[in-house]
Design an enzyme around this catalytic site. Sequence first.
Site, PDB file in Angstrom:
ATOM      1  N   GLU A   1       0.835  -1.209   0.000  1.00 10.88           N
ATOM      2  CA  GLU A   1       0.000   0.000   0.000  1.00 10.88           C
ATOM      3  C   GLU A   1       0.863   1.250   0.000  1.00 10.88           C
ATOM      4  O   GLU A   1       1.975   1.240   0.533  1.00 10.88           O
ATOM      5  CB  GLU A   1      -0.849   0.031   1.276  1.00 10.88           C
TER       6      GLU A   1
ATOM      7  N   ASP B   1      -0.893  10.966  -4.646  1.00  8.73           N
ATOM      8  CA  ASP B   1      -1.296  12.061  -5.527  1.00  8.73           C
ATOM      9  C   ASP B   1      -2.211  13.059  -4.843  1.00  8.73           C
ATOM     10  O   ASP B   1      -2.818  12.783  -3.801  1.00  8.73           O
ATOM     11  CB  ASP B   1      -2.065  11.499  -6.730  1.00  8.73           C
TER      12      ASP B   1
ATOM     13  N   ASP C   1      -4.639   4.723   5.943  1.00  7.33           N
ATOM     14  CA  ASP C   1      -5.160   5.923   6.612  1.00  7.33           C
ATOM     15  C   ASP C   1      -6.296   5.501   7.556  1.00  7.33           C
ATOM     16  O   ASP C   1      -6.042   5.087   8.678  1.00  7.33           O
ATOM     17  CB  ASP C   1      -5.611   6.909   5.526  1.00  7.33           C
TER      18      ASP C   1
HETATM   19  P1  IMP Z   1      -7.943   4.536   3.723  1.00  2.00           P
HETATM   20  O1  IMP Z   1      -8.937   3.611   3.093  1.00  2.00           O
HETATM   21  O2  IMP Z   1      -8.583   5.657   4.474  1.00  2.00           O
HETATM   22  O3  IMP Z   1      -6.898   3.824   4.573  1.00  2.00           O
HETATM   23  O4  IMP Z   1      -7.208   5.351   2.581  1.00  2.00           O
HETATM   24  C1  IMP Z   1      -6.488   4.800   1.616  1.00  2.00           C
HETATM   25  C2  IMP Z   1      -6.287   5.694   0.403  1.00  2.00           C
HETATM   26  O5  IMP Z   1      -6.572   7.092   0.604  1.00  2.00           O
HETATM   27  C3  IMP Z   1      -4.828   5.655   0.050  1.00  2.00           C
HETATM   28  O6  IMP Z   1      -4.502   4.494  -0.684  1.00  2.00           O
HETATM   29  C4  IMP Z   1      -4.658   6.929  -0.742  1.00  2.00           C
HETATM   30  O7  IMP Z   1      -5.033   6.737  -2.086  1.00  2.00           O
HETATM   31  C5  IMP Z   1      -5.635   7.892  -0.108  1.00  2.00           C
HETATM   32  N1  IMP Z   1      -4.941   8.809   0.842  1.00  2.00           N
HETATM   33  C6  IMP Z   1      -5.075   8.845   2.194  1.00  2.00           C
HETATM   34  N2  IMP Z   1      -4.285   9.797   2.724  1.00  2.00           N
HETATM   35  C7  IMP Z   1      -3.632  10.381   1.692  1.00  2.00           C
HETATM   36  C8  IMP Z   1      -2.645  11.450   1.613  1.00  2.00           C
HETATM   37  O8  IMP Z   1      -2.193  12.052   2.605  1.00  2.00           O
HETATM   38  N3  IMP Z   1      -2.206  11.756   0.358  1.00  2.00           N
HETATM   39  C9  IMP Z   1      -2.642  11.118  -0.771  1.00  2.00           C
HETATM   40  N4  IMP Z   1      -3.555  10.116  -0.741  1.00  2.00           N
HETATM   41  C10 IMP Z   1      -4.046   9.751   0.485  1.00  2.00           C
HETATM   42 MG    MG Z   2      -5.306   9.095  -4.454  1.00  2.00          MG
END
Ligand code: IMP
Ligand code: MG
Length: 190
Positions: free
Chosen positions: A103, A163, A107
Amino acid sequence: MTNLPEPIERVLYTEEQVSTRIQEIAAEISARYAGRHLKLIGVLKGSVFFLTALARAITIPLKIDFLAISSFNGHAQGSTAGMVRIAKDLDDAIEDEDILLVEDIVDTGFTTRYLLQTLAGRGPRSLGICTLLDRTSRRIVQVPVDFRCFEIGDRFVVGCGLDYKQLYRNLGCVAVLDPRVLDPAALEPE
Ligand code: IMP
Ligand code: MG
């Protein structure tokens, strides 16, 4: 550092720091899976830069495969967190294989949990998680991260595959974006 695009506020990790840390993690992975055949699974598009650097530094035989998802990360207020679906599946089966999900960032954890559940149902021999960045302060669902390069705070970052509106993935460093340019509506699917 020079030549950084305007909306970048500051560099969090330089290209050299990222590369050093990837070498360390690759050595850990090579030791952990010694004598086995590993398959790295990358999540398009964010993990591509990290996955290729990691793969180059791992010293045991490995295969790679990719999947793509549509997700809403919920970083922006009011956006829909936790909705994930597979937009492009893996090319091959993973049954009886040692799988490491690679990954860009974990987040909230929704994306990783969804992928773990999906992949676990396909009967891999083992299933681990390796992430470039880990933001535990925003975690909503718990996921077992096996390898991570850096823990970061609650600031939106770009570079090394990450990105903003599809830009800045090709920066070698991990950099904090100026919060004044962040458009809440843009922090959504891959
Ligand atoms: P999650 O499902 O909240 O864990 O988020 C995963 C996805 O959110 C990542 O694979 C990224 O594509 C996007 N993401 C979360 N935080 C950031 C950041 O700070 N910069 C860019 N993309 C992010
Ligand atoms: Mg993204």
